[in-house]
Motif scaffolding. Structure first.
Motif, PDB file in Angstrom:
ATOM      1  N   THR A 195       9.260  -2.527   7.476  1.00 55.87           N
ATOM      2  CA  THR A 195       9.133  -3.504   6.383  1.00 55.87           C
ATOM      3  C   THR A 195      10.493  -3.762   5.732  1.00 55.87           C
ATOM      4  OG1 THR A 195       6.911  -2.690   6.066  1.00 55.87           O
ATOM      5  CG2 THR A 195       7.823  -3.989   4.266  1.00 55.87           C
ATOM      6  N   SER A 209       6.402   4.183   4.662  1.00 56.82           N
ATOM      7  CA  SER A 209       6.120   2.903   5.305  1.00 56.82           C
ATOM      8  C   SER A 209       5.292   3.159   6.556  1.00 56.82           C
ATOM      9  CB  SER A 209       7.435   2.200   5.694  1.00 56.82           C
ATOM     10  OG  SER A 209       7.153   1.035   6.432  1.00 56.82           O
ATOM     11  N   LYS A 210       4.130   2.571   6.592  1.00 58.51           N
ATOM     12  CA  LYS A 210       3.264   2.761   7.753  1.00 58.51           C
ATOM     13  C   LYS A 210       4.007   2.341   9.027  1.00 58.51           C
ATOM     14  CE  LYS A 210      -1.191   1.300   9.599  1.00 58.51           C
ATOM     15  NZ  LYS A 210      -2.439   0.569   9.383  1.00 58.51           N
ATOM     16  N   THR A 211       4.629   1.174   8.979  1.00 62.03           N
ATOM     17  CA  THR A 211       5.274   0.636  10.177  1.00 62.03           C
ATOM     18  C   THR A 211       6.737   1.068  10.319  1.00 62.03           C
ATOM     19  OG1 THR A 211       5.880  -1.278   8.865  1.00 62.03           O
ATOM     20  CG2 THR A 211       3.871  -1.451  10.187  1.00 62.03           C
ATOM     21  N   GLU A 255      -5.847  -8.635  -0.815  1.00 65.14           N
ATOM     22  CA  GLU A 255      -5.313  -8.600   0.552  1.00 65.14           C
ATOM     23  C   GLU A 255      -6.474  -8.336   1.523  1.00 65.14           C
ATOM     24  OE1 GLU A 255      -2.260  -5.668   2.333  1.00 65.14           O
ATOM     25  OE2 GLU A 255      -1.018  -7.337   1.677  1.00 65.14           O
ATOM     26  N   GLY A 286       0.804  -1.215   0.000  1.00 68.39           N
ATOM     27  CA  GLY A 286       0.000   0.000   0.000  1.00 68.39           C
ATOM     28  C   GLY A 286       0.840   1.270   0.000  1.00 68.39           C
ATOM     29  N   SER A 287       2.098   1.170   0.359  1.00 72.78           N
ATOM     30  CA  SER A 287       2.965   2.352   0.377  1.00 72.78           C
ATOM     31  C   SER A 287       3.652   2.549  -0.975  1.00 72.78           C
ATOM     32  CB  SER A 287       4.004   2.217   1.495  1.00 72.78           C
ATOM     33  OG  SER A 287       3.333   2.036   2.726  1.00 72.78           O
TER      34      SER A 287
HETATM   35  O1  F6P Z   1       1.909  -6.835   2.507  1.00 75.14           O
HETATM   36  C1  F6P Z   1       1.703  -6.598   3.851  1.00 75.14           C
HETATM   37  C2  F6P Z   1       1.710  -5.134   4.186  1.00 75.14           C
HETATM   38  O2  F6P Z   1       1.566  -5.010   5.555  1.00 75.14           O
HETATM   39  C3  F6P Z   1       0.627  -4.333   3.444  1.00 75.14           C
HETATM   40  O3  F6P Z   1      -0.604  -4.395   4.032  1.00 75.14           O
HETATM   41  C4  F6P Z   1       1.225  -2.975   3.447  1.00 75.14           C
HETATM   42  O4  F6P Z   1       0.606  -2.156   2.515  1.00 75.14           O
HETATM   43  C5  F6P Z   1       2.666  -3.305   3.112  1.00 75.14           C
HETATM   44  O5  F6P Z   1       2.925  -4.513   3.805  1.00 75.14           O
HETATM   45  C6  F6P Z   1       3.675  -2.250   3.462  1.00 75.14           C
HETATM   46  O6  F6P Z   1       3.687  -1.970   4.828  1.00 75.14           O
HETATM   47  P1  F6P Z   1       4.383  -0.674   5.404  1.00 75.14           P
HETATM   48  O7  F6P Z   1       3.687   0.525   4.838  1.00 75.14           O
HETATM   49  O8  F6P Z   1       4.240  -0.762   6.885  1.00 75.14           O
HETATM   50  O9  F6P Z   1       5.821  -0.691   4.988  1.00 75.14           O
END
Ligand code: F6P
Length: 546
Positions: A214, A209-211, A358, A158-159
């Motif tokens: 990754t 990146s949301k988290t 997803e 999604g990013s």
């Molecule tokens: O593919 C798993 C996932 O968690 C997706 O839902 C998300 O879009 C992607 O990885 C990237 O995650 P992040 O934005 O935390 O890096």
């Protein structure tokens, strides 16, 4: 929490649909159209700037009545209200699902954990706008004082998919003296090719990146930092002018070395695949400018309001969801083809793959039981007319029933001679051919030799929707994306699954973390996998050591 406790297959509407299916399953679209001269006008709906023709579907008024009853018995209305009001409907992560708040007008109030989230959304949008204007007009300079002309978004899932899709879709509106690239894959080739002709002194990286944990994104971000530092003799102060972050995780952003003053935030109630209109869309805003970005948000909001308020009979995302369920669960269809007759939407099907699969690729219901029906339709597609010369053969004459979503526009953004008339003739011809086919009598009348006749017959009765708008604008793109977002949610609600978690991607990530040291270790690793995985690891190590 709004959602029915009656299992899906026990609902009255489901049972009635099963009975009704046995009556209608072989009724041909030719008959349905012959019986009702108004069908092509009647089975249509409008929402925002989108016109939706669903007349070429294998449904009667009775089918539609039962499908709407299914939505009602599934408490879809209550689910919609729960989502929009910020209830924590993502139960496995205990989170609200509020991508709709990202495009809510400033004066709206949406409460999450006792706090109105709308002012914070607009505060980030304002910061993004100021930053974008500064980069676009050359006020924000690189470390050596050069203007930034290249933007590289580093992100995945999604990013990445939303930003790439939106950049391609809205290229017509983009600042053409700037270059935009997108790096997602941990395959080093992705990074190497993206930067091979770029000057680091003119390049801005957005680490999205949301988290901020990754693997792919952090690996690429570290490589990008090394690439930049190599150009500035290791001067770490250069990072501040060439890196910004988009994340929900301020601690990890600072730990990476990006000043949180250069971080654009969002919130845990925005799912990754629902985030292209959050700060994750920074690259989009840099490309098309704040005003166009806001027009896109307004388009999203228009579709949100349509979904929230239109009666189900006229509600485009709900109708799309119900039709997909009709084919998936009663006709046994496994996929839907999305076919945009608009070159700028070339990445739209790829974007939809994550959004749809997803979200709804789940076999466990909200109450924790295994489903006893199919969920999670496979979405695929290509822009028209390219798909026609690739996989349409199977859609026309294969043994699979593949409902299609055709997307077309009245006007081209690049009018060139007769091109657009030809393009539109093709989209109309395809849906007509799929629905009505060509009978044996028609083929014989053309003088086809008998032995060739069966090969040239098109049985037809292959369903499609046509989504039509005047022109692809930022607002229309927002409407289209929101349409599919809400269709996915309506599907998931009826299937009684959580469309907003993604536990299914975790196991592979964990196993990769275990395998990486086994590939990199200088010692011979003690491999404890299955014999296939062990053998492949040994083979890889042997090639690497050659
Ligand atoms: O593919 C798993 C996932 O968690 C997706 O839902 C998300 O879009 C992607 O990885 C990237 O995650 P992040 O934005 O935390 O890096």
């Amino acid at each position: 929490m709004a959602s029915t406790t009656t299992p899906l297959t026990q609902l009255n509407a489901w049972k009635s649909l099963a009975d009704h299916f046995s009556v209608i399953q072989s009724t041909h679209l030719r008959t349905l159209f012959a019986e009702d001269a108004q069908r092509g006008k009647r089975l249509t709906a409008e929402g925002g700037d989108l016109f939706f023709d669903y007349s070429k579907n294998r449904v009667t008024d009775e089918t539609l009545k039962l499908l709407i009853q299914l939505a009602e018995e599934s408490q879809l209305r209550e689910r919609i209200d729960a989502m929009f009001s910020g209830e924590k409907i993502n139960i496995t992560e205990d989170r609200a699902v509020l991508h709709t708040a990202l495009r809510a007008p400033k004066d709206k109030t949406i409460i999450v954990d006792g706090e109105n989230v709308v002012p914070a959304v607009h505060e980030v949008l304002d910061r993004m706008s100021t930053f974008s204007d500064r980069v676009r007009n050359g006020d924000w300079k690189g470390h050596s004082g050069k203007r930034i002309v290249n933007v590289v978004n580093i992100g995945i899932g999604g990013s990445d998919l939303g930003p790439v899709m939106a950049y391609e879709a809205l290229k017509h509106f983009s600042q053409r003296d700037m270059t935009f690239r997108f790096v997602s894959n941990v395959d080093g080739t992705d990074f190497a090719e993206a930067v091979q002709d770029l000057d680091p002194a003119e390049t801005l990286f957005i680490v999205a990146s949301k988290t901020f944990t990754t693997l792919e994104t952090m690996t690429n971000a570290n490589t990008a930092r090394d690439w930049l530092l190599a150009a500035f003799d290791g001067d770490a102060s250069s990072v501040a002018k060439h890196f910004v972050a988009v994340s929900t995780n301020a601690d990890k952003v600072s730990a990476f070395g990006i000043d949180t003053a250069n971080m654009f935030g969002f919130w845990d109630w925005v799912g990754g695949r629902y985030s292209m209109d959050s700060a994750i869309g920074l690259s989009t805003m840099l490309a098309i400018g704040p005003d166009n970005f806001k027009a896109m948000l307004d388009g999203f909001h228009q579709m949100d309001e349509h979904f929230r308020t239109a009666p189900f009979e006229k509600n485009i995302p709900v109708l799309m969801a119900l039709l997909s369920i009709w084919y998936s669960n009663f006709f046994g269809s496994e996929s839907i083809a999305v076919l945009p007759y608009e070159q700028y939407l070339k990445r739209f099907p790829a974007y939809l793959q994550q959004l749809t699969m997803e979200s709804n690729g789940k076999y466990i219901t909200l109450s924790g039981n295994r489903v006893d029906y199919t969920t999670g339709t496979i979405y695929f597609g290509e822009p028209g007319t390219n798909g026609q010369h690739s996989f349409y053969q199977l859609i026309h004459q294969g043994t699979e029933l593949i409902p299609c979503d055709f997307i077309a526009f009245g006007k081209s953004l690049n009018p060139l001679g007769r091109h657009h008339d030809m393009l539109i003739a093709n989209v109309l011809a395809q849906s007509e051919a799929l629905a009505f086919g060509k009978t044996e009598a028609q083929v014989k009348e053309e003088g086809t030799p008998d032995w060739l006749v069966p090969h040239r017959v098109f049985e037809g009765n292959r369903p499609s929707n046509t989504i039509f708008a005047d022109e692809l604008s930022p607002s229309v793109l927002g409407q289209l994306v929101a349409l599919y977002e809400h269709c996915v949610f309506a599907q998931g609600s009826i299937w009684q699954i959580n469309s907003f978690d993604q536990w299914g991607v975790e196991l592979g990530k964990q196993l990769a973390q275990r395998i990486i040291p086994e590939l990199e270790s200088s010692e011979t690793p003690d491999l404890q996998h299955d014999s296939s995985t062990n053998n492949l690891i040994r083979r890889y190590r042997a090639i690497k050591e050659k």
